[in-house]
Structures are given as structure tokens and as C-alpha cells.
Scaffold this motif. Structure first.
Motif, PDB file in Angstrom:
ATOM      1  N   SER A 140       0.844  -1.200   0.000  1.00 55.35           N
ATOM      2  CA  SER A 140       0.000   0.000   0.000  1.00 55.35           C
ATOM      3  C   SER A 140       0.877   1.246   0.000  1.00 55.35           C
ATOM      4  O   SER A 140       2.098   1.169   0.167  1.00 55.35           O
ATOM      5  CB  SER A 140      -0.910   0.001   1.230  1.00 55.35           C
ATOM      6  OG  SER A 140      -1.743  -1.149   1.259  1.00 55.35           O
ATOM      7  N   ALA A 141       0.238   2.375  -0.182  1.00 53.78           N
ATOM      8  CA  ALA A 141       0.957   3.649  -0.210  1.00 53.78           C
ATOM      9  C   ALA A 141       1.767   3.842   1.066  1.00 53.78           C
ATOM     10  O   ALA A 141       1.269   3.626   2.168  1.00 53.78           O
ATOM     11  CB  ALA A 141      -0.025   4.800  -0.390  1.00 53.78           C
ATOM     12  N   GLY A 142       3.029   4.243   0.897  1.00 49.40           N
ATOM     13  CA  GLY A 142       3.881   4.523   2.033  1.00 49.40           C
ATOM     14  C   GLY A 142       4.680   3.361   2.555  1.00 49.40           C
ATOM     15  O   GLY A 142       5.490   3.521   3.476  1.00 49.40           O
ATOM     16  N   ASP A 143       4.497   2.165   1.980  1.00 48.70           N
ATOM     17  CA  ASP A 143       5.197   0.974   2.468  1.00 48.70           C
ATOM     18  C   ASP A 143       6.675   0.988   2.092  1.00 48.70           C
ATOM     19  O   ASP A 143       7.082   1.560   1.079  1.00 48.70           O
ATOM     20  CB  ASP A 143       4.564  -0.297   1.902  1.00 48.70           C
ATOM     21  CG  ASP A 143       3.291  -0.688   2.625  1.00 48.70           C
ATOM     22  OD1 ASP A 143       3.070  -0.192   3.750  1.00 48.70           O
ATOM     23  OD2 ASP A 143       2.509  -1.483   2.073  1.00 48.70           O
TER      24      ASP A 143
ATOM     25  N   ALA B  19       5.462   1.446  -7.822  1.00 47.88           N
ATOM     26  CA  ALA B  19       4.156   1.950  -8.247  1.00 47.88           C
ATOM     27  C   ALA B  19       3.108   1.770  -7.156  1.00 47.88           C
ATOM     28  O   ALA B  19       2.266   2.642  -6.935  1.00 47.88           O
ATOM     29  CB  ALA B  19       3.715   1.242  -9.527  1.00 47.88           C
ATOM     30  N   CYS B  20       3.153   0.631  -6.472  1.00 46.51           N
ATOM     31  CA  CYS B  20       2.146   0.347  -5.444  1.00 46.51           C
ATOM     32  C   CYS B  20       2.374   1.153  -4.163  1.00 46.51           C
ATOM     33  O   CYS B  20       1.418   1.503  -3.473  1.00 46.51           O
ATOM     34  CB  CYS B  20       2.142  -1.137  -5.112  1.00 46.51           C
ATOM     35  SG  CYS B  20       1.559  -2.214  -6.432  1.00 46.51           S
ATOM     36  N   SER B  21       3.635   1.437  -3.820  1.00 53.33           N
ATOM     37  CA  SER B  21       3.918   2.143  -2.566  1.00 53.33           C
ATOM     38  C   SER B  21       3.825   3.658  -2.709  1.00 53.33           C
ATOM     39  O   SER B  21       3.701   4.370  -1.718  1.00 53.33           O
ATOM     40  CB  SER B  21       5.310   1.766  -2.052  1.00 53.33           C
ATOM     41  OG  SER B  21       6.314   2.204  -2.950  1.00 53.33           O
ATOM     42  N   GLY B  22       3.907   4.158  -3.957  1.00 55.66           N
ATOM     43  CA  GLY B  22       3.723   5.592  -4.186  1.00 55.66           C
ATOM     44  C   GLY B  22       4.907   6.442  -3.747  1.00 55.66           C
ATOM     45  O   GLY B  22       5.926   5.941  -3.281  1.00 55.66           O
ATOM     46  N   LYS B  23       4.736   7.740  -3.887  1.00 55.83           N
ATOM     47  CA  LYS B  23       5.844   8.673  -3.639  1.00 55.83           C
ATOM     48  C   LYS B  23       6.299   8.682  -2.186  1.00 55.83           C
ATOM     49  O   LYS B  23       7.432   9.074  -1.887  1.00 55.83           O
ATOM     50  CB  LYS B  23       5.459  10.081  -4.076  1.00 55.83           C
ATOM     51  CG  LYS B  23       4.286  10.682  -3.305  1.00 55.83           C
ATOM     52  CD  LYS B  23       3.956  12.075  -3.821  1.00 55.83           C
ATOM     53  CE  LYS B  23       2.799  12.689  -3.047  1.00 55.83           C
ATOM     54  NZ  LYS B  23       2.475  14.057  -3.551  1.00 55.83           N
ATOM     55  N   ASN B  24       5.437   8.267  -1.272  1.00 56.89           N
ATOM     56  CA  ASN B  24       5.821   8.239   0.141  1.00 56.89           C
ATOM     57  C   ASN B  24       6.371   6.881   0.576  1.00 56.89           C
ATOM     58  O   ASN B  24       6.716   6.698   1.741  1.00 56.89           O
ATOM     59  CB  ASN B  24       4.625   8.611   1.018  1.00 56.89           C
ATOM     60  CG  ASN B  24       4.205  10.052   0.818  1.00 56.89           C
ATOM     61  OD1 ASN B  24       5.049  10.934   0.643  1.00 56.89           O
ATOM     62  ND2 ASN B  24       2.902  10.303   0.825  1.00 56.89           N
TER      63      ASN B  24
END
Length: 323
Positions: free
Chosen positions: A90-93, A111-116
Motif C-alpha cells: 500500500s501507499a507509504g510501504d 508503483a504500489c507504494s507511491g511517492k511516500n
């Protein structure tokens, strides 16, 4: 047909692939502008989730052709691993990809964890690191840190790094150099010093997943850190289990699995259909036609992501035999 859908778009003669994963779009509409590839179903976690990124596969080498072979039939490369990563990240992982090769799973993690999020890619082959960095720049994946070295049980250990110019996915480390012939080619080799996984992640760091695919030295790497971080810092361990590679370091599927059993962690086999991984009891032996990827975690952690058990076909054929 509506549902959870994904499609690989923009595959052309340059072999630049734009992967788009989206929910709630009719399957036939998603296929319209996918040139040579068909679509593939992916279960996504929320109504508005959309992930897209670019892979440049315009290079020679079996490692690229293998990925393209999966994409040509509308599947992610190593679908059992890819589907699991999409399910849990998820985002942030924070995620770690050890033996990142040319970066397919690294890019999926990013792609799945996003910019954070934070992605650590470890790859000893220099050219592969350049390809990962290229993918990182194309997609603005600034959450990826790339480390160009091999891992073992502790830093400063001397090994030989053996690589094939035909397929860098066959690369491995070994203590003693043996002339190894595969497909009429000898492996290139060089002397290297390894690092430890503890050089990359700390005991108090929260890591969602560590993926290990290093052609036989999986247990060597784990020996150097498992007592400190197995069930404290890392939620999921995804580990390739190839007996013919593990034997290079006098290990086996049983010695690999035994590392985890003393830490209240169970063994599961990942499934290419995206469904609940299959539990492997401690006294059973895995027999397989295709090399399986194991997941080491607890039932409680899996239950956070799988609310039901689907009894579809297993993408990888294996059987369990009692010792």
C-alpha cells in the motif's frame, strides 16, 4: 464483463510497455488500444486505485525475453510474486527487492507504494542496475534506492560472483569457483565483497515485504539477520525455493524453511491466480514442476489481506509429500 481489471498497453516494436491497472472498466474497452497484448484480471484494494508505469524492454538477453513472453500472453512476469505484491503493498510501504534483476518487481513495488514509499533494490550486476535506474528516471520513481552489490550473512565476506552474458537472471555467488557450463556458455566471474541485509534495514524499521531471488544464496543472506528481524521488522518474506540452486551453499528447502519455524512464522506457497497462498506443514516436502516462490509470514498477517479462500486452479504445479 465488468470487474477488477488490468491491461498492458502500448506494447510496440520498441518494446516499451506501459502497464495500467484500473478498476471498474469493461474488459473489452480496456483491450481496444492494447496493441499485441491481452488483458489480465487483478484484484485491487479500493474503488479509485489506478497504477501505471513504463518498462523499457528494448534490450537483448534472455532476462528481457522471459519478461516479454509473460506480457505477450497478458500476464505479469512471475504472476505468483506480482499478484502477491499487488495484494499486500500500500501507499507509504517500505519494500526490499534482493536480486532485482532488471527491475520488474522493483517497479511494481514502487508503483504500489507511491511517492511516500521506500523501495530498496539490490542487484550485483552493474548493467541491470543501469536498467533499473533508467526505469526509475522514466517513471519519476524517486522512492527507489539502488545498491549495486551482493548480499551474504555479513559484510566484508569474499565470494565469487558468477554471471552469464546470456541471462543475468542466472547469476549467483559462490565460495569456490567451479567451471559451470550452461547452454554452451561458461559463466563470467569476479571476486567481490558482500554486504549484509542489516546494512540496508534496521531492527526497528517497519518493512512490508522482503523479496529474495538470488539463485541459491537465500539461506546465506537470511542466516545473517533472521534472529534480529524475522518477525519484528518484516511482515512478509517472499523467497524463491530452487533446490538445485540451494545446494550450491549446502542448503535445501527444509533447512531454509527451518530458519523460520523457530520464530512463529509459517510457510506458504504463492499462487499465480492471486488467491490465498497455500499453507505448507512443517513435515512436508514440496515437489514441483515449476520453481515455487515461498511466503514466510503468520496466519494473522495473511488474514489482513485475504478475507476468503478461493479454490481456483494453481498456476504452479506442486505436491506435498510427508518426510
Amino acid at each position: 464483463m465488468y470487474g477488477y481489471s488490468g491491461v498492458i498497453r502500448g506494447y510496440n516494436e520498441l518494446h516499451a510497455v506501459i502497464l495500467v491497472i484500473k478498476k471498474g472498466i469493461p474488459m473489452d474497452e480496456m483491450y481496444e488500444d492494447s496493441l499485441e497484448l491481452t488483458g489480465i484480471d487483478f484484484p485491487l484494494k479500493n474503488e479509485n486505485e489506478k497504477i501505471s508505469y513504463v518498462l523499457n524492454l528494448n534490450y537483448t538477453g534472455n532476462q528481457y525475453q522471459t519478461i516479454k513472453n509473460f506480457l505477450n500472453i497478458g500476464q505479469y512476469y512471475e504472476p505468483d510474486v506480482s499478484m502477491f505484491l499487488k495484494k499486500i503493498i500500500s501507499a507509504g510501504d517500505t519494500c526490499v527487492d534482493i536480486g532485482a534483476n532488471v527491475g520488474f518487481h522493483t517497479s511494481l513495488m514502487a508503483a504500489c507504494s507511491g511517492k511516500n514509499g521506500k523501495i530498496i533494490a539490490v542487484e550485483p550486476f552493474q548493467e541491470n542496475c543501469e536498467r533499473i535506474n533508467e526505469m526509475k528516471e522514466i517513471n519519476d520513481f524517486h522512492n527507489i534506492d539502488i545498491f549495486n552489490y551482493a548480499l551474504s550473512n555479513k559484510s566484508g565476506e569474499e565470494y565469487y560472483f558468477c554471471s552469464s552474458p546470456k541471462d543475468t537472471g542466472w547469476s549467483y555467488i559462490c565460495r569456490e569457483l567451479k567451471e559451470t557450463k550452461t547452454s554452451e556458455e561458461y559463466f563470467d566471474h569476479e571476486s567481490i565483497e558482500t554486504k549484509s541485509l542489516l546494512d540496508l534495514i534496521t531492527v526497528d524499521e517497519n518493512v512490508k515485504v522482503v523479496k529474495l531471488d538470488v539463485e541459491g544464496s537465500e539461506q546465506i543472506i537470511l542466516d545473517g539477520c533472521i534472529e534480529k528481524i524475522v518477525n519484528k521488522s518484516v511482515d512478509f518474506w517472499v523467497v524463491e525455493c530452487a533446490d538445485h540452486c540451494l545446494v550450491r551453499h549446502n542448503s535445501s528447502q527444509h533447512s531454509l524453511r527451518n530458519l523460520f519455524y523457530g520464530h512463529d512464522v509459517e510457510t506458504f506457497v504463492l499462487r499465480g491466480d492471486g488467491h490465498m497462498p497455500v499453507y505448507v506443514p512443517p513435515n512436508m516436502t514440496l515437489s514441483y514442476d515449476v520453481i515455487p516462490n515461498l511466503c514466510f509470514t503468520t496466519f494473522e498477517k495473511l488474514e489482513e489481506y485475504y478475507k476468503s479462500v478461493e479454490c481456483g486452479n494453481l498456476a504452479r504445479t506442486f505436491s506435498l509429500n510427508k518426510n
